[in-house]
Design a protein around this motif. Sequence first.
Motif, PDB file in Angstrom:
ATOM      1  N   LEU A  44      32.162  40.310  29.944  1.00 57.23           N
ATOM      2  CA  LEU A  44      31.946  41.760  30.060  1.00 57.23           C
ATOM      3  C   LEU A  44      31.373  42.110  31.423  1.00 57.23           C
ATOM      4  CD1 LEU A  44      30.415  43.024  26.690  1.00 57.23           C
ATOM      5  CD2 LEU A  44      32.642  43.509  27.680  1.00 57.23           C
ATOM      6  N   SER A  45      30.407  41.311  31.840  1.00 60.07           N
ATOM      7  CA  SER A  45      29.764  41.581  33.123  1.00 60.07           C
ATOM      8  C   SER A  45      30.769  41.475  34.264  1.00 60.07           C
ATOM      9  CB  SER A  45      28.604  40.607  33.303  1.00 60.07           C
ATOM     10  OG  SER A  45      28.101  40.697  34.588  1.00 60.07           O
ATOM     11  N   GLY A  46      31.626  40.468  34.207  1.00 56.89           N
ATOM     12  CA  GLY A  46      32.639  40.312  35.237  1.00 56.89           C
ATOM     13  C   GLY A  46      33.662  41.448  35.183  1.00 56.89           C
ATOM     14  N   TRP A  47      34.042  41.814  33.988  1.00 55.42           N
ATOM     15  CA  TRP A  47      35.039  42.867  33.806  1.00 55.42           C
ATOM     16  C   TRP A  47      34.524  44.192  34.375  1.00 55.42           C
ATOM     17  CZ3 TRP A  47      39.965  42.272  32.141  1.00 55.42           C
ATOM     18  CH2 TRP A  47      40.683  43.431  31.824  1.00 55.42           C
ATOM     19  N   SER A  48      33.213  44.419  34.247  1.00 55.37           N
ATOM     20  CA  SER A  48      32.642  45.693  34.699  1.00 55.37           C
ATOM     21  C   SER A  48      32.219  45.668  36.158  1.00 55.37           C
ATOM     22  CB  SER A  48      31.413  46.048  33.850  1.00 55.37           C
ATOM     23  OG  SER A  48      31.740  46.098  32.498  1.00 55.37           O
ATOM     24  N   GLU A  49      32.169  44.496  36.756  1.00 57.20           N
ATOM     25  CA  GLU A  49      31.597  44.374  38.092  1.00 57.20           C
ATOM     26  C   GLU A  49      32.305  45.288  39.093  1.00 57.20           C
ATOM     27  OE1 GLU A  49      28.877  42.543  39.154  1.00 57.20           O
ATOM     28  OE2 GLU A  49      29.234  43.708  40.961  1.00 57.20           O
ATOM     29  N   PHE A  50      31.510  45.959  39.906  1.00 59.60           N
ATOM     30  CA  PHE A  50      32.102  46.894  40.859  1.00 59.60           C
ATOM     31  C   PHE A  50      31.710  46.591  42.303  1.00 59.60           C
ATOM     32  CE2 PHE A  50      31.317  51.021  43.105  1.00 59.60           C
ATOM     33  CZ  PHE A  50      32.635  51.231  43.472  1.00 59.60           C
ATOM     34  N   VAL A  51      30.406  46.430  42.550  1.00 62.66           N
ATOM     35  CA  VAL A  51      29.951  46.333  43.941  1.00 62.66           C
ATOM     36  C   VAL A  51      30.486  45.073  44.633  1.00 62.66           C
ATOM     37  CG1 VAL A  51      27.939  46.094  45.422  1.00 62.66           C
ATOM     38  CG2 VAL A  51      27.918  47.742  43.571  1.00 62.66           C
ATOM     39  N   LEU A  52      30.470  43.936  43.926  1.00 60.88           N
ATOM     40  CA  LEU A  52      30.914  42.692  44.579  1.00 60.88           C
ATOM     41  C   LEU A  52      32.368  42.771  45.062  1.00 60.88           C
ATOM     42  CD1 LEU A  52      29.253  39.803  42.541  1.00 60.88           C
ATOM     43  CD2 LEU A  52      28.563  40.799  44.712  1.00 60.88           C
ATOM     44  N   PRO A  53      33.313  43.149  44.186  1.00 65.99           N
ATOM     45  CA  PRO A  53      34.685  43.265  44.703  1.00 65.99           C
ATOM     46  C   PRO A  53      34.815  44.345  45.765  1.00 65.99           C
ATOM     47  CG  PRO A  53      34.644  43.550  42.302  1.00 65.99           C
ATOM     48  CD  PRO A  53      33.240  43.354  42.733  1.00 65.99           C
ATOM     49  N   LEU A  54      34.045  45.434  45.612  1.00 60.97           N
ATOM     50  CA  LEU A  54      34.129  46.514  46.595  1.00 60.97           C
ATOM     51  C   LEU A  54      33.783  46.000  47.983  1.00 60.97           C
ATOM     52  CD1 LEU A  54      34.286  49.714  46.994  1.00 60.97           C
ATOM     53  CD2 LEU A  54      31.801  49.613  46.960  1.00 60.97           C
ATOM     54  N   VAL A  55      32.732  45.196  48.062  1.00 56.48           N
ATOM     55  CA  VAL A  55      32.244  44.756  49.366  1.00 56.48           C
ATOM     56  C   VAL A  55      32.949  43.478  49.826  1.00 56.48           C
ATOM     57  CG1 VAL A  55      30.215  43.896  50.585  1.00 56.48           C
ATOM     58  CG2 VAL A  55      30.001  45.806  49.007  1.00 56.48           C
ATOM     59  N   LEU A  56      33.150  42.554  48.896  1.00 51.70           N
ATOM     60  CA  LEU A  56      33.565  41.210  49.298  1.00 51.70           C
ATOM     61  C   LEU A  56      35.069  40.986  49.200  1.00 51.70           C
ATOM     62  CD1 LEU A  56      30.696  39.208  47.593  1.00 51.70           C
ATOM     63  CD2 LEU A  56      30.811  40.070  49.923  1.00 51.70           C
ATOM     64  N   ALA A  57      35.773  41.877  48.500  1.00 50.88           N
ATOM     65  CA  ALA A  57      37.221  41.705  48.398  1.00 50.88           C
ATOM     66  C   ALA A  57      37.892  43.069  48.461  1.00 50.88           C
ATOM     67  CB  ALA A  57      37.569  40.983  47.097  1.00 50.88           C
ATOM     68  N   PRO A  58      37.802  43.736  49.615  1.00 47.74           N
ATOM     69  CA  PRO A  58      38.292  45.114  49.693  1.00 47.74           C
ATOM     70  C   PRO A  58      39.806  45.235  49.809  1.00 47.74           C
ATOM     71  CG  PRO A  58      37.327  44.439  51.776  1.00 47.74           C
ATOM     72  CD  PRO A  58      37.206  43.273  50.864  1.00 47.74           C
ATOM     73  N   GLY A  59      40.506  44.134  50.030  1.00 50.31           N
ATOM     74  CA  GLY A  59      41.949  44.217  50.238  1.00 50.31           C
ATOM     75  C   GLY A  59      42.684  44.603  48.967  1.00 50.31           C
ATOM     76  N   SER A  60      43.912  45.086  49.131  1.00 50.34           N
ATOM     77  CA  SER A  60      44.619  45.579  47.950  1.00 50.34           C
ATOM     78  C   SER A  60      45.142  44.435  47.090  1.00 50.34           C
ATOM     79  CB  SER A  60      45.757  46.502  48.360  1.00 50.34           C
ATOM     80  OG  SER A  60      46.727  45.748  49.057  1.00 50.34           O
ATOM     81  N   SER A  61      45.323  43.250  47.673  1.00 51.56           N
ATOM     82  CA  SER A  61      45.855  42.161  46.867  1.00 51.56           C
ATOM     83  C   SER A  61      44.789  41.560  45.965  1.00 51.56           C
ATOM     84  CB  SER A  61      46.429  41.070  47.771  1.00 51.56           C
ATOM     85  OG  SER A  61      45.385  40.483  48.508  1.00 51.56           O
ATOM     86  N   THR A  62      43.525  41.837  46.269  1.00 50.68           N
ATOM     87  CA  THR A  62      42.452  41.292  45.433  1.00 50.68           C
ATOM     88  C   THR A  62      41.766  42.394  44.641  1.00 50.68           C
ATOM     89  OG1 THR A  62      41.041  41.452  47.360  1.00 50.68           O
ATOM     90  CG2 THR A  62      41.904  39.286  46.830  1.00 50.68           C
ATOM     91  N   GLN A  63      42.415  43.559  44.557  1.00 50.80           N
ATOM     92  CA  GLN A  63      41.771  44.653  43.849  1.00 50.80           C
ATOM     93  C   GLN A  63      41.610  44.318  42.361  1.00 50.80           C
ATOM     94  OE1 GLN A  63      43.684  48.510  44.472  1.00 50.80           O
ATOM     95  NE2 GLN A  63      41.794  49.068  45.495  1.00 50.80           N
ATOM     96  N   VAL A  64      40.480  44.753  41.795  1.00 50.22           N
ATOM     97  CA  VAL A  64      40.290  44.640  40.354  1.00 50.22           C
ATOM     98  C   VAL A  64      40.221  46.056  39.793  1.00 50.22           C
ATOM     99  CG1 VAL A  64      39.161  42.394  40.372  1.00 50.22           C
ATOM    100  CG2 VAL A  64      37.801  44.452  40.682  1.00 50.22           C
ATOM    101  N   LEU A  65      40.172  46.145  38.472  1.00 43.63           N
ATOM    102  CA  LEU A  65      40.290  47.473  37.866  1.00 43.63           C
ATOM    103  C   LEU A  65      39.185  48.425  38.308  1.00 43.63           C
ATOM    104  CD1 LEU A  65      41.556  46.516  34.313  1.00 43.63           C
ATOM    105  CD2 LEU A  65      42.686  48.031  35.934  1.00 43.63           C
ATOM    106  N   SER A  66      37.971  47.902  38.483  1.00 44.06           N
ATOM    107  CA  SER A  66      36.890  48.812  38.872  1.00 44.06           C
ATOM    108  C   SER A  66      37.144  49.402  40.256  1.00 44.06           C
ATOM    109  CB  SER A  66      35.541  48.084  38.840  1.00 44.06           C
ATOM    110  OG  SER A  66      35.562  46.978  39.706  1.00 44.06           O
ATOM    111  N   THR A  67      37.543  48.552  41.205  1.00 45.22           N
ATOM    112  CA  THR A  67      37.770  49.079  42.548  1.00 45.22           C
ATOM    113  C   THR A  67      39.054  49.899  42.599  1.00 45.22           C
ATOM    114  OG1 THR A  67      38.644  46.883  43.051  1.00 45.22           O
ATOM    115  CG2 THR A  67      36.479  47.397  43.876  1.00 45.22           C
ATOM    116  N   TYR A  68      40.036  49.500  41.789  1.00 48.40           N
ATOM    117  CA  TYR A  68      41.285  50.276  41.704  1.00 48.40           C
ATOM    118  C   TYR A  68      40.984  51.693  41.226  1.00 48.40           C
ATOM    119  CZ  TYR A  68      45.855  51.661  39.749  1.00 48.40           C
ATOM    120  OH  TYR A  68      47.015  52.317  39.428  1.00 48.40           O
TER     121      TYR A  68
END
Lengths: 347, 431, 275
Positions: free
Chosen positions: C203-227
């Motif tokens: 659940l925590s990983g599924w909801s995570e927002f800040v880490l992907p936002l900062v550390l994986a900003p590219g479109s190929s690594t987008q997750v649902l939160s950043t999308y």
Amino acid sequence: MELRLENFTKRFGDVTVIENMDLTVNSGEMMALLGPSGCGKSTTLFAICGIHKMNGGALYFGDRDVTTVSAQGRSVGVVFQNYALYPHMTAEQNIGFPLKVQRMPKAEIRREVERLADLVQIGNLLDRRPAELSGGQQQRVALARAMIRKPDVLLLDEPLANLDAKLRLEMRSEIRRIQRETGITAILVTHDQVEAMSMCDRIALMRDGKIVQLDTPEQMYRNPQSQFVAGFLGNPPISFLPARADASLTLANGQTIERPPGLEAMGDVVLGIRPEHFGPQHGTGLKGKVVFVEPQGREELVDVRLDGGGDIRSILPAGDPIRPGETVDWGIAPGTILAFGPNGDRL
Amino acid sequence: MTSRMLGIGFLSPAIISVCIFFLLPVLLTVVFAFTNMSTSTGIMGGDYRINTEQLRSLPDLDVSEATVERLETAGFQITEAGLTALADQFSKDTAEELREDYLGETFESRRDLERVLKDLDEPIRRTRDRKEAADLFAVTLIGERFGTEEEFRAALGTTGIDAVDHDVLTEFAYTGWTWTTDNFSLLMELPSTLRYAANTAFYVVATLTFNILFGLFLAISTFYLPGRLANTFRAIWFLPRILPPVLYVLMWNWFTWDNGFIATVMGWFGVPAKNWMMHTSTHAWTAIVLINGFVGASLGMILFSSAIKAIPTSMLYASEVDGANRWQQVRYIILPQMRWPILFMTSYQTLSLLTSFEYILLATDGGPGRSTEVWALAAFHTALNNYGGNLQYGFGAAYALVLVFIGIALSVAYLRFFNFKELLSKPRIEQ
Amino acid sequence: MTAHPRIWHLVLILSIFSTPLVIMYVYQVIDSIASPDPGSLIPGEIDLSNWRFLWERIDMGRPSIWMVTFNTFIFASTTAFLVTLLSTTAGYALSRLDMPGRPYFLGGLIILHAFPTITLIIAIFIILQFLGLFDTLLGIILVKAALELPFGVWIMKGFYDTVPWEIEMAGVQDGASRFRVWWELVLPQVKPGLAALLIISFLSGWSEFVLPLVLAPGSSTQVLSTYMNAVIQDDASADFGLFKAIGMFYSIPVIVIYLVFQKQLMNIYGGGTKG
């Protein structure tokens, strides 16, 4: 197999719990380690298991020095107070686990498990998990698991503490029967003197990390080496009365009792009188007033406050019409008085 | 297998990952805070170079005009590189003759070199060509890249630039990051520092108060409600805790934005639509405290509820028999039992509120203006996400360093909540 | 507790406070499947066009939702698996094994458990760049797993602490090595803990927002939160129907887990733990 503990010392951090203890348990004997909580009896048990390391001394099973052998390498069966059955395994898997660890073939394990299940009389319960077994049945499973490896020594850590009174009585004789049948050397750790006296060949009574007396139950009861031993054994407990010994024994309250034969000490002593040795059936000599009567069915306990002070307890067959407030003049059975010096040693 | 070996084997993966992603980052935050790392300096170090555009800002550094001139044209020297270019652009013969007679020679001014070019056996005839050809031999530092400081300083030496300017120029020419304490002096000087600190204090105190009071209220009130009703309310209030923040804040956006719920309802009463979250800083703060507060109260409710459940019911029955009313029961039986959970919640939440910025980032992003910019968000904006495009890692790390220090201090304090004896007690199997 | 005549007071106050949340939940569901009707709260006809993001690109340059969902799933499940695996061994070592420095590890664990890891993100950002893991799924998986680890170890240590010592002693006495005792006798006792930790860290990983936002900003690594955040940020018209439909889609696993495990989750979070 004989078990010998020599100069055993155990420390936890800076605290020495047991210092230079010696203990020999004869082959086929059942020995009780008895004592109040914190006396070091469980520590001794854990050292014999190999769960605790010894800080000094040596441990022999027969001629084999096992002091530095790991718990897995010693052949010791243990029954824990809460049985420590593996909750996710059936009774059969529990009992067979020690053999499974030894990679014994399955068919053989099955045969051994059945043999042990017959010994402890749970042959029909082998498919059940611990949660589906009663306390007494769990105990039997634990016993079978501890014995299946045919260990050199069987250790029982307060095995009856978690059972209700009726079951406790039943399991007491069961454990003794199984121990006798298999002839295994066993150590029972308990704080309950009744268990120790009823189940064991000999008792090692411990206090503050030392064995204060090692004797057969009868000897220990009749012939305690110290005031502590006399007070620890016996239910209802012994009564102690301070006294002065010269030509006769003068109690603190001024009443006098005849000197028992063989007592040579003079000066301040403490007299120990067991409740069954004080009462109207033993004549007269001590005057006092009944302050409390506790009926126990078959017999009743009577507390007598002696004139001039001091309490002494008597146990009498039920039916005597004794009421609190009554004045009495009862005697002490000759030759039963135990005398102790000011330091608690037997005189 | 001894437990020592097993223990090392079992722990080491966790310890390695902790070292890489906890201890190293803590150390590096300290290190980075003392650098001027940014997007333009890069993170890998750099080289020494001055380009034409930079020349204009040189006088600001008190570099003399003579030095600037010298940087541009430090004189002329007949070099192989220049000769090759000359051969390509003009005449091979000229280049050959120049090599034979003048290789390695230097000229103070262009005029001197032009004269030589004119007097050659194979001269360059046109004045304009001579000028261009001379420029091929110009010695200049502009645009040239030097890998190390020594090379750059050596080059400065050969140009004959006044030695007093060498240090300034070397520093100016370095394109990588350097050590500096400027970040901290900047923090001290900027008025925004105080502003962010005050914002953070307000945010933490207000949200924490809301969390605890409302969490307590939820826990106690649901305790007294009959089972189904209590479970319904608990379910409603548990959801904010586990919903993804992006979705949770989206629901608030819908609730408060100018085409959202409040605006629509207020529209029925003739109130013009506005953004109820961002209209003024008061609106923004209210939204922030509620958004975080509802999540925190959710945690508080769960924590306090389980603490109330742990109170022996006989105690509650006894108090009822003693004639205590509800309020007295809460005041004298339940609340005293809540002391430790409240303390735990306070210390724990203080720490996480101080440093978390996720919900604020999603809701107001520090706006309107900078009115809801808290310290942690400022660190994030400075180092990782600003509109200027130049991410100032070093300055951001200085912001973060303050939080790291507070975090370490508070979490060490938090150790006190735990039983030290339990920590020090030895495992019961000695092998 | 006996029923109280004035209990409706409580219900009333609770209801007033709960109303905004309930409205948000209700309209979250309604708006995602009904055509929006500006200026009114009465939903229009059922309209599934909000869900068009499932079968077409909502705008150019945005990755397909299925790839994003796949990324999210990989991110959340790998993280959960890593956290659970490492916590299971480390928690046991800290709970039970006699080894040098154990008190310091335990103290360190408590400090780490409380320490606000988000303050380290700037340094982690740069570390990932050094390691060449910036803007990769592997990078954020490693970071997320490491940051969740103190919590996981703490939870697992708690579960191990409740296993009676005697079970282990009995195992040792029965001749099993410490490893075998752990694997065969202790691990089965902490299965509920493993399940809880898996679920919570998923659940925590599924909801995570800040880490992907900062550390994986590219479109190929987008997750649902950043999308979802990017869709909201880029859309000037605030198309809440679309946002909410994406939100519904995004939160399906969360809602399912919530409905199935609500009680267990409350218990875990109620144990004085981080989450």
